[in-house]
Scaffold this motif. Sequence first.
Motif, PDB file in Angstrom:
ATOM      1  N   ALA A   1      42.945  43.657  48.446  1.00 41.77           N
ATOM      2  CA  ALA A   1      42.139  44.215  47.346  1.00 41.77           C
ATOM      3  C   ALA A   1      42.463  43.508  46.029  1.00 41.77           C
ATOM      4  O   ALA A   1      41.563  43.176  45.247  1.00 41.77           O
ATOM      5  CB  ALA A   1      42.388  45.710  47.216  1.00 41.77           C
ATOM      6  N   LEU A   2      43.739  43.253  45.835  1.00 38.45           N
ATOM      7  CA  LEU A   2      44.148  42.604  44.596  1.00 38.45           C
ATOM      8  C   LEU A   2      43.586  41.182  44.535  1.00 38.45           C
ATOM      9  O   LEU A   2      43.103  40.726  43.483  1.00 38.45           O
ATOM     10  CB  LEU A   2      45.687  42.585  44.523  1.00 38.45           C
ATOM     11  N   GLY A   3      43.603  40.517  45.690  1.00 35.87           N
ATOM     12  CA  GLY A   3      43.056  39.153  45.768  1.00 35.87           C
ATOM     13  C   GLY A   3      41.592  39.138  45.356  1.00 35.87           C
ATOM     14  O   GLY A   3      41.156  38.341  44.511  1.00 35.87           O
ATOM     15  N   VAL A   4      40.811  40.061  45.926  1.00 39.92           N
ATOM     16  CA  VAL A   4      39.371  40.124  45.614  1.00 39.92           C
ATOM     17  C   VAL A   4      39.180  40.420  44.123  1.00 39.92           C
ATOM     18  O   VAL A   4      38.353  39.801  43.445  1.00 39.92           O
ATOM     19  CB  VAL A   4      38.685  41.236  46.452  1.00 39.92           C
ATOM     20  N   THR A   5      39.965  41.366  43.627  1.00 42.75           N
ATOM     21  CA  THR A   5      39.798  41.788  42.233  1.00 42.75           C
ATOM     22  C   THR A   5      40.187  40.658  41.269  1.00 42.75           C
ATOM     23  O   THR A   5      39.514  40.434  40.259  1.00 42.75           O
ATOM     24  CB  THR A   5      40.629  43.067  41.964  1.00 42.75           C
ATOM     25  N   LYS A   6      41.249  39.923  41.611  1.00 45.37           N
ATOM     26  CA  LYS A   6      41.669  38.800  40.749  1.00 45.37           C
ATOM     27  C   LYS A   6      40.580  37.732  40.704  1.00 45.37           C
ATOM     28  O   LYS A   6      40.307  37.136  39.664  1.00 45.37           O
ATOM     29  CB  LYS A   6      42.949  38.172  41.308  1.00 45.37           C
ATOM     30  N   LYS A   7      39.974  37.478  41.857  1.00 42.43           N
ATOM     31  CA  LYS A   7      38.925  36.466  41.924  1.00 42.43           C
ATOM     32  C   LYS A   7      37.763  36.880  40.997  1.00 42.43           C
ATOM     33  O   LYS A   7      37.242  36.067  40.233  1.00 42.43           O
ATOM     34  CB  LYS A   7      38.444  36.350  43.372  1.00 42.43           C
ATOM     35  N   LEU A   8      37.422  38.166  41.064  1.00 40.10           N
ATOM     36  CA  LEU A   8      36.339  38.665  40.213  1.00 40.10           C
ATOM     37  C   LEU A   8      36.702  38.536  38.730  1.00 40.10           C
ATOM     38  O   LEU A   8      35.870  38.146  37.906  1.00 40.10           O
ATOM     39  CB  LEU A   8      36.075  40.138  40.509  1.00 40.10           C
ATOM     40  N   ALA A   9      37.969  38.843  38.426  1.00 39.84           N
ATOM     41  CA  ALA A   9      38.413  38.751  37.028  1.00 39.84           C
ATOM     42  C   ALA A   9      38.226  37.321  36.534  1.00 39.84           C
ATOM     43  O   ALA A   9      37.799  37.090  35.397  1.00 39.84           O
ATOM     44  CB  ALA A   9      39.868  39.183  36.908  1.00 39.84           C
ATOM     45  N   GLY A  10      38.522  36.360  37.412  1.00 36.54           N
ATOM     46  CA  GLY A  10      38.335  34.951  37.050  1.00 36.54           C
ATOM     47  C   GLY A  10      36.861  34.651  36.788  1.00 36.54           C
ATOM     48  O   GLY A  10      36.489  34.062  35.777  1.00 36.54           O
ATOM     49  N   GLU A  11      36.006  35.119  37.709  1.00 36.38           N
ATOM     50  CA  GLU A  11      34.563  34.855  37.557  1.00 36.38           C
ATOM     51  C   GLU A  11      34.011  35.497  36.287  1.00 36.38           C
ATOM     52  O   GLU A  11      33.145  34.943  35.629  1.00 36.38           O
ATOM     53  CB  GLU A  11      33.803  35.415  38.767  1.00 36.38           C
ATOM     54  N   TRP A  12      34.523  36.686  35.968  1.00 32.66           N
ATOM     55  CA  TRP A  12      33.995  37.413  34.803  1.00 32.66           C
ATOM     56  C   TRP A  12      34.736  37.066  33.515  1.00 32.66           C
ATOM     57  O   TRP A  12      34.436  37.609  32.456  1.00 32.66           O
ATOM     58  CB  TRP A  12      34.123  38.929  35.025  1.00 32.66           C
ATOM     59  N   LYS A  13      35.738  36.199  33.654  1.00 29.92           N
ATOM     60  CA  LYS A  13      36.577  35.823  32.504  1.00 29.92           C
ATOM     61  C   LYS A  13      37.163  37.063  31.823  1.00 29.92           C
ATOM     62  O   LYS A  13      37.259  37.154  30.603  1.00 29.92           O
ATOM     63  CB  LYS A  13      35.787  34.997  31.485  1.00 29.92           C
ATOM     64  N   SER A  14      37.520  38.066  32.654  1.00 29.94           N
ATOM     65  CA  SER A  14      38.174  39.246  32.072  1.00 29.94           C
ATOM     66  C   SER A  14      39.675  39.157  32.356  1.00 29.94           C
ATOM     67  O   SER A  14      40.130  38.244  33.037  1.00 29.94           O
ATOM     68  CB  SER A  14      37.570  40.526  32.641  1.00 29.94           C
ATOM     69  N   ASP A  15      40.452  40.119  31.821  1.00 26.51           N
ATOM     70  CA  ASP A  15      41.907  40.056  31.976  1.00 26.51           C
ATOM     71  C   ASP A  15      42.321  40.194  33.445  1.00 26.51           C
ATOM     72  O   ASP A  15      41.577  40.714  34.263  1.00 26.51           O
ATOM     73  CB  ASP A  15      42.561  41.207  31.185  1.00 26.51           C
ATOM     74  N   GLU A  16      43.543  39.736  33.727  1.00 29.60           N
ATOM     75  CA  GLU A  16      44.133  39.908  35.059  1.00 29.60           C
ATOM     76  C   GLU A  16      44.175  41.394  35.411  1.00 29.60           C
ATOM     77  O   GLU A  16      44.527  42.219  34.564  1.00 29.60           O
ATOM     78  CB  GLU A  16      45.589  39.433  35.022  1.00 29.60           C
ATOM     79  N   PRO A  17      43.873  41.754  36.651  1.00 25.55           N
ATOM     80  CA  PRO A  17      43.997  43.172  37.009  1.00 25.55           C
ATOM     81  C   PRO A  17      45.460  43.631  37.003  1.00 25.55           C
ATOM     82  O   PRO A  17      46.365  42.845  37.266  1.00 25.55           O
ATOM     83  CB  PRO A  17      43.431  43.227  38.432  1.00 25.55           C
ATOM     84  N   LEU A  18      45.647  44.896  36.689  1.00 22.69           N
ATOM     85  CA  LEU A  18      46.990  45.490  36.749  1.00 22.69           C
ATOM     86  C   LEU A  18      47.074  46.253  38.061  1.00 22.69           C
ATOM     87  O   LEU A  18      46.053  46.681  38.600  1.00 22.69           O
ATOM     88  CB  LEU A  18      47.162  46.487  35.592  1.00 22.69           C
ATOM     89  N   HIS A  19      48.285  46.436  38.564  1.00 27.39           N
ATOM     90  CA  HIS A  19      48.358  47.262  39.764  1.00 27.39           C
ATOM     91  C   HIS A  19      49.674  48.001  39.850  1.00 27.39           C
ATOM     92  O   HIS A  19      50.665  47.621  39.234  1.00 27.39           O
ATOM     93  CB  HIS A  19      48.121  46.431  41.022  1.00 27.39           C
ATOM     94  N   ASN A  20      49.624  49.095  40.594  1.00 23.03           N
ATOM     95  CA  ASN A  20      50.830  49.857  40.898  1.00 23.03           C
ATOM     96  C   ASN A  20      50.874  49.976  42.420  1.00 23.03           C
ATOM     97  O   ASN A  20      50.014  50.622  43.020  1.00 23.03           O
ATOM     98  CB  ASN A  20      50.753  51.235  40.230  1.00 23.03           C
TER      99      ASN A  20
END
Length: 590
Positions: free
Chosen positions: A502-521
């Motif tokens: 999930a984190l991998g997918v979300t990080k990829k999206l963050a890159g595409e959207w030029k938004s900040d790195e996702p945070l996670h717990n």
Amino acid sequence: MPLIVQKFGGTSVADTQKILGAARKAIRAAQAGNQVVVVVSAMGKTTDHLVSLAKEITDRPSHREMDMLLSSGEQVTIALMAIALESLGYKAVSMTGAQIGIKTDSSHTKARIRSISTDSMRKALDAGKIVIAAGFQGIDDEGNITTLGRGGSDTSAVALAAALGADECEIYTDVDGVYTTDPRLLAEARKVSQISYDEMLELASLGAGVMHSRSIEFAKKFGVTVHVRSSFTDTPGSLIVGTPESNTAVAGAAIAKNEARLTLVGVPDKPGNAMRLFARIAEAKIATDMIVQNIGQEERTDISFTVPGNDLTATLDVLKTVSEEIGAERVDYQKNVAKVSVVGLGMEKQGGVAEKMFRAVSRKMINISMITTSEIKISTLVSWEDAIETLRAVHSVFQLEKTPSQLHSQELSVKPAKQVKPELDVARISGMEDILIEAIHLDQAQARITMPNVPDKPGIAAEMFERIAEAGIVVDMIVQSCGRNGKAIITYTVPRTMLDIALGVTKKLAGEWKSDEPLHNPTVAILSVCGTGLRSHTGLAYRMFKTLADGGINVNIISTSERNISITVNNAQGKHGLQLLKKEFANDMI
Ligand code: ADP
Ligand code: ASP
Ligand code: MG
């Protein structure tokens, strides 16, 4: 002898001809060998008219006097109904809430029923009379007249049916049953043959005005079969019972058109602050929904939630005080927003509903400003102008216009069922509307991911959760709200085993959207309290927050429904949290 309760709403008794029509329905039920109790509302728009009279004098009339005023509407109808029955040759007696003995608490304009004495009604029924009861009203211990909240005659009817052990409660109204959504808003809405208590309770609480949500709490608690049907035809309507119409994921869609969103900005991020906020709101008996607490920035968080538009002024009053008490930066609010939700018991077992809903909305280029999910519902907040279009898109994507037998197999992945519900032991409750808690759960195998600074535009949630679903991940809780910079913040939980993917997918999206790195717990626990009527019992969420705050436990994501309140905490505190909650709710458990 079988006993039947019939309730006639405002439009069904709007004039004397309609009152005579309703009287004939009662007579037919009596002739069929039933004892009959008729519950009536005020005629037509009487209650609205009475409210506007008071508002001509002041914006803030005393709640006690409002109850005195509004209860007069039902008193007119009971007398006319009894006169109508007598004119048709039947014995009848009208009774106010006080005469019946409908005892409530003293929360004027939003009173809850404590007990109903059946003696006077039984005496009249046994003397062969049709009993005509005034809906919507009761009396408190001091003898003050109280009312149950707008639309409360449904609750009077189902509560009387429960107290009398009636065989059925018929709700006669201006539609011929419960529809998949409000048929006045969408022509394609479909009448359902039956719907489960849980689904109807959730839909009613989320805006389906056909039933007062608290009436369904009674129906579920006491096992009353409710039959919603037309006052003006004899066709069978829809049954509200224990089981759903089918196992499709979504049973219906609801819209709450007049909502307000409030945000307490810059709340010092420590246990107890959320608790204080919701304590004050609960004291004012305001039902909050779509609660989202954003992840902290510089040790401050923002707490957003929605309330019915009518409660906005009262909520702002509360927030002003709380904001000073806890040192928040400011209060933000937005009027004219609408909440569109889908509800279905099948959602517990089938994944894929959230992304399907978000995609349907994004195809219309409509922006979703907030999202919250719980196990049987997904709610989105959109602007007022987009509300009906959103409802239409959602209704259509789940093919709600089709009867379940017309639907082909659902192309949805299967989620494991979560809980088995025990039978309710109603004998244990002291007040008829007391909260009943069925179970308290701890799920320690969760992880949380947060995407801050997501561009706030149509389609982001759809894109994100489709991509996550494509990776084979079943998401549990989802919340989205607006961050301080106008960008969206999306948070969701996944089983811990799925975190890396999930984190991998979300990080990829963050890159595409030029938004900040996702945070996670990586280690999160979900604590859930399950029961009936949990959101509308405004004090319950507060008790959960307070219990955890007193134990030094910080609350992260919150999800509320009428059946379930879930919150995420750090896993290390999960077991302790569970113990504290079990102790707090020991006396409310069935
Ligand atoms: P009454 O005065 O009889 O209590 P209400 O106006 O309170 O009637 O409730 C009936 C109305 O509820 C209908 O006219 C319809 O517009 C509205 N409604 C909202 N959602 C639904 C739904 N899902 N199914 C049927 N009616 C609905
Ligand atoms: N007359 C009340 C109202 O208009 C109660 C009801 O109709 O259910 O809200
Ligand atoms: Mg109604």
